[in-house]
Design a protein around this motif. Structure first.
Motif, short mmCIF file in Angstrom:
data_model
loop_
_atom_site.label_atom_id
_atom_site.label_comp_id
_atom_site.label_asym_id
_atom_site.label_seq_id
_atom_site.Cartn_x
_atom_site.Cartn_y
_atom_site.Cartn_z
N ASN A 123 0.83 -1.21 0.00
CA ASN A 123 0.00 0.00 0.00
C ASN A 123 0.86 1.26 0.00
O ASN A 123 0.55 2.24 -0.69
N ALA A 124 1.94 1.23 0.76
CA ALA A 124 2.81 2.41 0.83
C ALA A 124 3.45 2.70 -0.52
O ALA A 124 3.49 3.86 -0.97
N LEU A 125 3.96 1.69 -1.19
CA LEU A 125 4.64 1.90 -2.46
C LEU A 125 3.66 2.24 -3.58
O LEU A 125 3.98 3.04 -4.47
N VAL A 126 2.47 1.67 -3.55
CA VAL A 126 1.45 2.06 -4.53
C VAL A 126 1.07 3.52 -4.33
O VAL A 126 0.90 4.28 -5.29
N HIS A 127 0.96 3.95 -3.07
CA HIS A 127 0.69 5.36 -2.79
C HIS A 127 1.82 6.24 -3.30
O HIS A 127 1.59 7.30 -3.89
N GLU A 128 3.06 5.81 -3.10
CA GLU A 128 4.21 6.57 -3.60
C GLU A 128 4.16 6.71 -5.12
O GLU A 128 4.61 7.70 -5.68
N SER A 129 3.61 5.70 -5.79
CA SER A 129 3.63 5.70 -7.26
C SER A 129 2.79 6.81 -7.86
O SER A 129 2.94 7.13 -9.05
N HIS A 130 1.89 7.41 -7.08
CA HIS A 130 1.09 8.52 -7.59
C HIS A 130 1.98 9.73 -7.93
O HIS A 130 1.62 10.52 -8.80
N GLU A 131 3.08 9.88 -7.22
CA GLU A 131 3.95 11.04 -7.44
C GLU A 131 5.39 10.59 -7.60
O GLU A 131 6.30 11.07 -6.91
N ALA A 132 5.60 9.65 -8.50
CA ALA A 132 6.95 9.13 -8.76
C ALA A 132 7.14 8.98 -10.26
O ALA A 132 6.19 8.71 -11.00
N ALA A 133 8.38 9.15 -10.70
CA ALA A 133 8.71 8.88 -12.10
C ALA A 133 8.83 7.38 -12.31
O ALA A 133 8.42 6.85 -13.34
N LEU A 134 9.41 6.70 -11.34
CA LEU A 134 9.59 5.25 -11.36
C LEU A 134 9.52 4.73 -9.93
O LEU A 134 9.88 5.44 -9.00
N VAL A 135 9.10 3.49 -9.78
CA VAL A 135 9.29 2.75 -8.53
C VAL A 135 10.21 1.59 -8.85
O VAL A 135 9.98 0.85 -9.82
N ALA A 161 2.94 -7.54 -6.40
CA ALA A 161 1.73 -6.77 -6.11
C ALA A 161 1.88 -5.31 -6.54
O ALA A 161 0.96 -4.72 -7.11
N VAL A 162 3.04 -4.71 -6.25
CA VAL A 162 3.25 -3.32 -6.64
C VAL A 162 3.26 -3.17 -8.15
O VAL A 162 2.68 -2.23 -8.71
N ALA A 163 3.91 -4.09 -8.85
CA ALA A 163 3.95 -4.04 -10.32
C ALA A 163 2.54 -4.11 -10.90
O ALA A 163 2.27 -3.52 -11.95
N GLY A 164 1.64 -4.81 -10.22
CA GLY A 164 0.28 -4.94 -10.72
C GLY A 164 -0.63 -3.78 -10.38
O GLY A 164 -1.67 -3.62 -11.02
N ARG A 165 -0.25 -2.95 -9.39
CA ARG A 165 -1.15 -1.89 -8.94
C ARG A 165 -0.59 -0.49 -9.08
O ARG A 165 -1.30 0.49 -8.86
N SER A 166 0.65 -0.36 -9.48
CA SER A 166 1.31 0.95 -9.51
C SER A 166 0.68 1.88 -10.54
O SER A 166 0.19 1.46 -11.59
N HIS A 167 0.76 3.18 -10.25
CA HIS A 167 0.27 4.21 -11.17
C HIS A 167 1.40 4.77 -12.04
O HIS A 167 1.14 5.60 -12.91
#
Length: 290
Positions: A93-105, A126-132
């Motif tokens: 959840n934390a990393l998916v939230h970070e992905s809203h304002e990131a160039a890359l995760v 999970a992050v690869a499947g849900r990231s923005h």
């Protein structure tokens, strides 16, 4: 405002590889690096270090972990601005939230603890499947041979125009002053014969030509974006995942896409699962919101 490259760290060898890759990418692209550790340390009871600070031991260790990661990244690339954050929440959840304002995760393919022995860590998947934003998953082991500098491989699917993954791959190849290998896999259904009304001559030749024509149409649009880099075509018969894994041998980066369907988040299909598990180079998973 420059969006940062976010690296998730957990103290594992895999996350250190991800940190090194993310720091190098930040140095190359001129972006800041954000190092994040997330953990549900409030679930740990009765843990206090000998130098009791009134905070859970897990939190103290987490702060030490990101500080060490920051020191490592700054030592490797002194010009990179490194920011750290420790978040008391579920890592996905934390990393998916970070992905809203990131160039890359950027994540390692394996984590610590019970998932360390798995071929691909549950957090990375999970992050690869849900990231923005695009997620780059770094393999657990270095490749046997040095990759060709600047080589980026991207899979071209059935969509009528360039996907977000194709645009991302072209930009990556151009920024690395390298080359883009655009791969179109094709297969000839076993039940088709030369008597099929849409096929003339060899069914296999017809399917290959259709795949090649589609690839040319996609690249004709993609190349009008203005990025200057060499683009090579590869039209190969075989299962998509197998073709991409083989084409990615010796590459710096393999790029695949995910699609959002029915208002839900991106879906990792079997091809993405396979390349994330078995590709020898870093894999970028790029969400396509069209």
């Amino acid at each position: 405002m420059q969006l940062p490259i976010v690296v998730g760290v957990d103290g594992s060898d895999g996350s250190l590889r991800a940190l090194d890759w993310g720091a190098a990418e930040a140095a190359r692209s001129g972006l800041p690096l954000r190092v994040v550790h997330a953990s549900l340390w409030e679930h740990y009871e009765g843990m206090r270090p000998a130098f009791d600070t009134g905070r859970p031991a897990e939190q103290v260790l987490a702060e030490h972990l990101v500080a060490s990661a920051q020191e490592r990244a700054c030592r490797l690339h002194t010009e990179v601005k490194v920011i750290t954050d420790v978040r008391p929440e579920d890592p996905v959840n934390a990393l998916v939230h970070e992905s809203h304002e990131a160039a890359l995760v950027v994540l390692g393919s394996r984590g610590r603890g019970r998932i360390a022995g798995m071929l691909l860590g549950s957090v990375s998947l999970a992050v690869a499947g849900r990231s923005h934003c695009p997620v780059v998953v770094i393999p657990a082991a270095a490749p046997d041979a040095q990759p060709k500098p600047g080589r980026v491989v991207v899979g071209i699917g059935d969509a009528p125009g360039p996907s977000a993954a194709a645009h991302f791959a072209l930009a990556q190849a151009a920024s690395r002053r390298g080359e883009l290998i655009a791969v179109r896999a094709w297969r000839c259904p076993a039940h088709e014969t030369a008597d099929h009304p849409l096929l003339a001559g060899s069914p296999a030749a017809a399917h290959r030509q259709q795949a090649a024509d589609h690839l040319e149409e996609v690249l004709a649009v993609l190349e009008r974006t203005g990025f200057e880099t060499d683009v090579h075509r590869s039209v190969v018969q075989g299962p998509v995942h197998q073709v991409l894994i083989e084409e990615a041998e010796g590459a710096e980066l393999l790029v695949v896409g995910t699609r959002r369907a029915g208002g839900h988040g991106p879906h990792l299909g079997p091809v993405n699962h396979a390349v994330l598990h078995y590709a020898s180079c870093p894999v970028a998973v790029v969400p396509d919101t069209r």
